[in-house]
Design a protein around this motif. Sequence first.
Motif, short mmCIF file in Angstrom:
data_model
loop_
_atom_site.label_atom_id
_atom_site.label_comp_id
_atom_site.label_asym_id
_atom_site.label_seq_id
_atom_site.Cartn_x
_atom_site.Cartn_y
_atom_site.Cartn_z
N THR A 62 108.21 -24.36 39.00
CA THR A 62 108.18 -25.58 39.82
C THR A 62 109.46 -26.38 39.66
N THR A 99 100.69 -26.62 42.35
CA THR A 99 101.97 -27.32 42.47
C THR A 99 103.11 -26.34 42.70
N ASP A 135 95.89 -27.00 38.60
CA ASP A 135 96.88 -28.00 39.00
C ASP A 135 98.29 -27.43 39.10
N PRO A 156 100.55 -31.99 42.86
CA PRO A 156 101.08 -31.06 43.87
C PRO A 156 102.28 -31.60 44.66
#
Length: 539
Positions: free
Chosen positions: A102, A152, A148, A336
Motif C-alpha cells: 500500500t 486498502t 482492512d 481504505p
Amino acid sequence: MTTMPTGPGHDPKERRQAILVLAALAVLYLLTLNNQWAIEPDSAVYLTLGRSIAEGRGMEFNGGPAGGIPPLLPVLIAGSRLLFGPAYWPINLAISLFGLGTALLAYLTVRRLAPEVGAGDVRLALAALLITGSSARLLVDSTRILTDVPCTFFVALGLYAFVRARQGHWAWCWAGLGAMLLATAARLPAVVILVGLFVGLALEFRREGYRRRLLATLAGMVGVAAGALGWWFLVRGRSIGGPDYFVTIFERFQFGLRERWVQLAEGPFRLPGALCEAITGQELQWFNVVPTSLILFGLWTAARRGQWVLVCPVIAFVAFLLGLGGSAVAPRYLLPVMPMLVYALVVGTVEAVARLRRRAAAQSPERVGRGRRVALAVVTAFCVAVSLPKDGREVFRMHQPDFYETYEGGKWKGKVDLGAYLASLRETGKAAPGDRVLAPAPAIVHYLSGLRTDSEIWYPEVNRFFGYGPPWSPTEFARLAAAGSWRFVVLPTNKGTWSEDAVRAIQATGAFRLPPERFRGLVLYARLPAEGGTVSRAP
C-alpha cells in the motif's frame, strides 16, 4: 478528456531515495512478523472459515454455512493452511506485505499525480511513501488477520491503475476493475469507493477519442458493483446458522430515532480525529484541525486540477460513513482511503504555502519553492514522529516470550486458555463436536475449541455486537442457562457484584458440576449427566 502527462521522469537521485525508504519500511514491517495470532473477534471468524475451506467444508461457521462473509481473506487463509499448515506466520506475512505494498502504491500514484498540480519538484511522492509506510494505523492493522489492510491494498492498486488509464494507458482500466473486484471481495463497502471512481472518471471525460473505452470501463464498473452486491444478497439468503455479514453491519448501526440523530450529529465532530488517526495512529486532540484543514484544502486543489478520480472516492466513502452515524466514523473504517488522504495532505501543504506566498512568487520563485519543500518536510517529519513510537511499541509487543500475557494487557489470555482446555476435551472424547458452549466472545471460543458456541442470552439485539451487558439479572441468567441445552456455560468474573451473584445462582441450580474450571477472568461450568448417565447434548 483533457491531455494529461504520460508520467514523470525517473530522477536517479529520487529513485535511490525511494529504494532506501522502501527498504527501511520493509525492515520495519518484517520486525512485526511473528507466528502468533493477534486476537480480534472478527479475525476468529475469518480463521474459522479459512480452516473450513482448507478442510473441504466450504464457508462453514459454527455448524452452518456463512457465505454472506466476503471470501477473499478466508480463501487466503485456506491457501496458507494448505501450503504451510496451521502456522500463523504465512498469513501474517501476507497481511504485512499488503501493508508495505500500500505504501509503495501511494508513492507510485503520487508520482503520477503531483506534476498535474505543479508540485512535481518538491518530492511529494517520497513524503507520501514515508507518511503512509510509517503510519501506525497501517502498521498495527498489518499485524492483525483482518480484511482492512488487504482491502486498502487493492483499493490503492485500483486507484493507481485508473490514474495510469486516465493518462492514456486505457488497458490499465481492466487491471483497475480487477483490483476493485478483489477489494469488494475483501470488504463489501469498497463498492462505495468504486462508485466514487465511476463518478470521477465520468467527470474527467472530455476527449471524443476515448468515448468507447470510457463507456466500456464505466460499464465494467457497474458490472463489478452489481455483481458484488448481487452475490452478497444471493449467498446471504443461504447462510443459516453462520454469521450474517449484512445483518451484522446493518444492525450494528441501528439505533432509536433520538440516538440516530445523536449519532448523525456526532459524525462530523469525530471526523477530524478519525482522519488524523487513520494517517498517524493518533487523534492529536485539538491539533487535528490543522491536518484536517490541509487535507480539505488538498482535496479542493485536486478538484480544481481535475483529479476527480481521486477526489470523488474520498467524498463518497466519507459521506457513506457519516450517513451510518458517529460510530462508523472511525480510523479503521477510513483506512481504505488513507493513501488518498495522504495525497490530499501533502498537496494541501505545498499549495497552502504557495498561496500564502503568492506575492513573493513573482519576485523570487526559488524562495517559494524552498518554502514549499520546508513545509512538506515539517509535515512529513511530524507525521512520522507521531507514528514511530506506536510502531516501536507494536514491534516490541509482537515478540514477547509469553505473547498472550502482554498482548492488549492480557485481555485474551483467559479465552485462549479456555479454548485450549475445551479443545483438549474434544480431542480426548470428553466433549463432542455437537456440544454447545454459552460464552462471551463466541467466535474466539469456537475457533480455538472447535465446539459450537452461543451468546444468545448474553447480548440480545445490538448488545451482542458491541459487547454491552450482561442484560439479565444473575438469577434469571442462571435459570436460562440451566434450562437450556448448553453443555458448557462460561461466566465472566470481572463484572463486579453481578459476577459474584451469578456464580452463586448458577451453583444453586444443581445442573452443573462443581467446582468449576477457572481461567483468567472466566469460570467454566460443565453440565452434570442427565438421568441415565449421559450428558445432555444439543439436538
